[in-house]
Design a protein around this motif. Structure first.
Motif, short mmCIF file in Angstrom:
data_model
loop_
_atom_site.label_atom_id
_atom_site.label_comp_id
_atom_site.label_asym_id
_atom_site.label_seq_id
_atom_site.Cartn_x
_atom_site.Cartn_y
_atom_site.Cartn_z
N PRO A 14 0.81 -1.23 0.00
CA PRO A 14 0.00 0.00 0.00
C PRO A 14 0.83 1.27 0.00
CG PRO A 14 -0.94 -1.61 1.51
CD PRO A 14 0.37 -2.17 1.05
N GLY A 15 2.04 1.22 0.58
CA GLY A 15 2.87 2.41 0.63
C GLY A 15 3.32 2.92 -0.73
N LEU A 16 3.25 2.06 -1.75
CA LEU A 16 3.65 2.47 -3.10
C LEU A 16 2.52 3.14 -3.87
CD1 LEU A 16 5.75 -0.62 -4.27
CD2 LEU A 16 6.59 1.56 -3.38
N LEU A 17 1.30 3.08 -3.34
CA LEU A 17 0.13 3.57 -4.08
C LEU A 17 -0.43 4.83 -3.44
CD1 LEU A 17 -1.46 0.17 -4.88
CD2 LEU A 17 -1.26 1.98 -6.55
N ARG A 18 -0.83 5.77 -4.27
CA ARG A 18 -1.47 7.00 -3.83
C ARG A 18 -2.76 7.20 -4.61
NH1 ARG A 18 3.62 11.21 -2.97
NH2 ARG A 18 4.68 9.93 -1.40
N GLY A 19 -3.74 7.82 -3.95
CA GLY A 19 -4.98 8.19 -4.62
C GLY A 19 -6.11 7.19 -4.48
N ALA A 20 -5.88 6.03 -3.89
CA ALA A 20 -6.93 5.04 -3.69
C ALA A 20 -7.39 5.08 -2.24
CB ALA A 20 -6.44 3.64 -4.04
N LEU A 21 -8.69 4.85 -2.01
CA LEU A 21 -9.22 4.78 -0.65
C LEU A 21 -9.29 3.36 -0.13
CD1 LEU A 21 -12.05 7.48 -0.49
CD2 LEU A 21 -9.57 7.72 -0.28
N ASP A 22 -9.11 2.37 -1.03
CA ASP A 22 -9.14 0.98 -0.60
C ASP A 22 -8.39 0.14 -1.63
OD1 ASP A 22 -9.97 -1.29 1.00
OD2 ASP A 22 -11.43 -1.75 -0.56
N LEU A 23 -7.74 -0.91 -1.17
CA LEU A 23 -7.07 -1.87 -2.04
C LEU A 23 -7.64 -3.25 -1.75
CD1 LEU A 23 -3.37 -0.65 -1.71
CD2 LEU A 23 -4.93 -0.25 -3.62
N GLU A 24 -8.36 -3.80 -2.73
CA GLU A 24 -9.00 -5.10 -2.58
C GLU A 24 -8.08 -6.20 -3.08
OE1 GLU A 24 -12.82 -7.61 -4.37
OE2 GLU A 24 -12.54 -5.49 -4.88
N ARG A 25 -7.89 -7.24 -2.26
CA ARG A 25 -7.13 -8.41 -2.69
C ARG A 25 -8.02 -9.26 -3.59
NH1 ARG A 25 -1.67 -8.83 -2.49
NH2 ARG A 25 -0.90 -7.65 -0.70
N THR A 26 -7.54 -9.56 -4.79
CA THR A 26 -8.28 -10.38 -5.74
C THR A 26 -7.48 -11.64 -6.04
OG1 THR A 26 -7.27 -9.45 -7.73
CG2 THR A 26 -9.14 -8.24 -6.79
N ALA A 27 -8.05 -12.49 -6.89
CA ALA A 27 -7.34 -13.71 -7.28
C ALA A 27 -6.07 -13.38 -8.05
CB ALA A 27 -8.25 -14.59 -8.13
N HIS A 28 -6.01 -12.18 -8.64
CA HIS A 28 -4.85 -11.81 -9.47
C HIS A 28 -3.85 -10.93 -8.72
CE1 HIS A 28 -8.20 -12.54 -12.37
NE2 HIS A 28 -7.27 -13.26 -12.94
N GLY A 29 -4.34 -10.08 -7.82
CA GLY A 29 -3.44 -9.15 -7.16
C GLY A 29 -4.21 -8.13 -6.34
N LEU A 30 -4.03 -6.84 -6.69
CA LEU A 30 -4.66 -5.74 -5.97
C LEU A 30 -5.56 -4.95 -6.92
CD1 LEU A 30 -1.77 -4.20 -3.82
CD2 LEU A 30 -3.67 -5.60 -3.01
N LEU A 31 -6.77 -4.67 -6.46
CA LEU A 31 -7.70 -3.84 -7.22
C LEU A 31 -7.92 -2.54 -6.46
CD1 LEU A 31 -9.72 -3.35 -9.51
CD2 LEU A 31 -11.44 -4.56 -8.14
N PRO A 37 -15.08 0.23 1.29
CA PRO A 37 -16.04 -0.89 1.24
C PRO A 37 -17.44 -0.53 1.72
CG PRO A 37 -13.93 -1.64 2.11
CD PRO A 37 -13.83 -0.14 1.99
N ARG A 38 -17.54 0.24 2.80
CA ARG A 38 -18.87 0.57 3.33
C ARG A 38 -19.68 1.36 2.30
NH1 ARG A 38 -20.44 4.55 8.34
NH2 ARG A 38 -22.65 4.00 8.45
N ALA A 39 -19.03 2.29 1.61
CA ALA A 39 -19.73 3.06 0.59
C ALA A 39 -20.18 2.16 -0.55
CB ALA A 39 -18.84 4.18 0.08
N ARG A 40 -19.30 1.28 -0.98
CA ARG A 40 -19.65 0.38 -2.09
C ARG A 40 -20.80 -0.53 -1.72
NH1 ARG A 40 -13.98 -0.46 -1.96
NH2 ARG A 40 -14.16 -2.74 -1.75
N ALA A 41 -20.86 -0.94 -0.45
CA ALA A 41 -21.94 -1.83 -0.01
C ALA A 41 -23.29 -1.12 0.03
CB ALA A 41 -21.61 -2.38 1.38
N GLN A 42 -23.29 0.21 0.04
CA GLN A 42 -24.54 0.95 0.15
C GLN A 42 -25.07 1.42 -1.21
OE1 GLN A 42 -23.80 4.05 3.04
NE2 GLN A 42 -23.91 2.63 4.76
N SER A 43 -24.47 0.94 -2.28
CA SER A 43 -24.94 1.31 -3.62
C SER A 43 -25.07 0.05 -4.47
CB SER A 43 -23.97 2.28 -4.30
OG SER A 43 -24.34 2.48 -5.65
#
Length: 394
Positions: A14-31, A37-43
């Motif tokens: 995460p220290g290498l990334l700027r501008g994202a509010l969340d990093l999701e672990r996926t089967a491939h890597g990072l999204l 997450p809470r905002a995404r769950a409410q839409s």
């Protein structure tokens, strides 16, 4: 003469990334996500899910003397049936703040959307690699800005020299929320969206919550902004509320107050700039909803039209003119108790004379030249001397 150095894998932390509010672990890597997450769950809106997963303003920020850097990603392309293909996303590589290289991705998933029904067909694809070579052989800051218009999963990073996160340079964090115009529609590249250009000129670290079709005064977006550390905040309000025909004036006014109240809960004294709509003839005095111009589509061109009736303004339907007037009234009212709040008329960024010179190609979205003009003007008006984000701000 020494030969080329072998590339080694750099952990995607995460220290290498700027501008994202969340990093999701996926089967491939990072999204990277631009809403938590809470905002995404409410839409349940698929348009918002697509927009917030497109990493506008998200970048890898590396300190290294590497001359070659590779990034493996899995992108997701979106195609609209009957419409001409959208330009492919690009990766911008900056060295010490200056654009040094630009590359397109390869492979990837495809989502084909039928505009008439909203039905979507998914096709799985393969990851691709972007490779940057010939970087200067010295210690330097390297930023890789991810495509602003393609959902991008990060799989692997490689370089031919050690990599560390760019240290804190003391630049203020600017948190901005807006529509597809802020998201970067039709910009030349991710570092050339108007907010990215304005941040560069203003010496700020951008967190871009420009969400195509998603600047709708959603409470979960306001809470995300409330909870995000920031030194400077701006909210651009208007075009999506009109083209979605989402609410009437009776609902708009308290919704603006509620949005600003929520942001202020986490940032009581932070400079907060409300930006009213840019000039857009389609909706200046005609309400929404907006629709595709079917005649233009048949000719292979994307354009939008307003389907509302100007007479409906009497019943409270919103237009850009109505929104500008009401935002000016709301900000003037709130300024009495909030000395750190200010208003910027969007027509000072792009007005009627600008439209005559640089018309909006599809009726809504600025082209690359207009992004640059808007970014430069915002930097001058907001970050310049006497501006709400300027050095002399309260």
């Amino acid at each position: 003469m020494p030969g080329p150095q072998a590339l080694t894998t750099v952990p995607l932390t995460p220290g290498l990334l700027r501008g994202a509010l969340d990093l999701e672990r996926t089967a491939h890597g990072l999204l990277p996500h631009r809403l938590p997450p809470r905002a995404r769950a409410q839409s349940a809106d698929p348009q918002l899910a697509m927009a917030e997963s497109q990493p506008s303003g998200v970048r890898l920020a590396l300190r290294t003397r590497a001359t070659t850097v590779e990034l493996d990603t899995l992108r997701t392309l979106r195609v609209h049936t009957g419409a001409p293909p959208r330009p492919e996303g690009v990766y911008d590589l900056l060295v010490d703040g200056r654009l040094a290289s630009r590359a397109s991705g390869t492979g990837g998933n495809t989502v084909t959307i039928d505009p008439a029904t909203g039905a979507a067909a998914h096709r799985q694809g393969q990851p691709g690699t972007v490779r940057f070579t010939g970087l200067p052989d010295r210690d330097k800051d390297v930023e890789i800005w991810l495509p602003h218009n393609e959902t991008t999963e990060l799989i692997a990073l490689r370089a031919d020299a050690p990599v560390t996160p760019v240290p804190d340079r003391g630049r203020p964090v600017w948190l901005h929320h807006g529509s597809s115009i802020s998201h970067g529609s039709d910009a030349a590249g991710p570092s050339a969206t108007w907010p990215a250009l304005a941040a560069s000129l203003g010496g700020a670290e951008l967190v871009n919550l420009g969400l195509g079709g998603g600047a709708l005064l959603d409470p979960f977006t306001a809470r995300a902004m409330r909870d995000t550390p920031a030194d400077l905040i701006s909210v651009k309000i208007g075009i999506n509320l009109v083209n979605a025909d989402l609410m009437r004036l009776r609902a708009f006014t308290p919704a603006v107050h509620g949005f600003l109240d929520t942001v202020r809960e986490g940032h009581p004294d932070t400079p907060l700039l409300v930006v009213s709509p840019l000039y857009c003839p389609v909706h200046e005095d005609t309400p929404g909803p907006a629709a595709f111009d079917l005649d233009a589509l048949r000719e292979g061109t994307v354009r939008f039209v307003a389907t509302g009736d100007p007479a409906e303004r009497a019943a409270g339907k919103l237009t850009l003119t109505v929104i500008r007037e009401e935002l000016a009234r709301i900000v003037a009212q709130r300024e009495a108790d909030d000395p750190h709040l200010s208003l910027l008329d969007g027509r000072d960024l792009y007005g009627e004379p600008d439209f005559a010179e640089l018309p909006l190609p599809d009726g809504f979205h600025p082209d690359a030249a207009t992004h640059r003009r808007v970014g430069e003007r915002f930097a001058a008006l907001a970050f310049g001397a006497g501006g709400p984000f300027g050095a002399g701000r309260a």
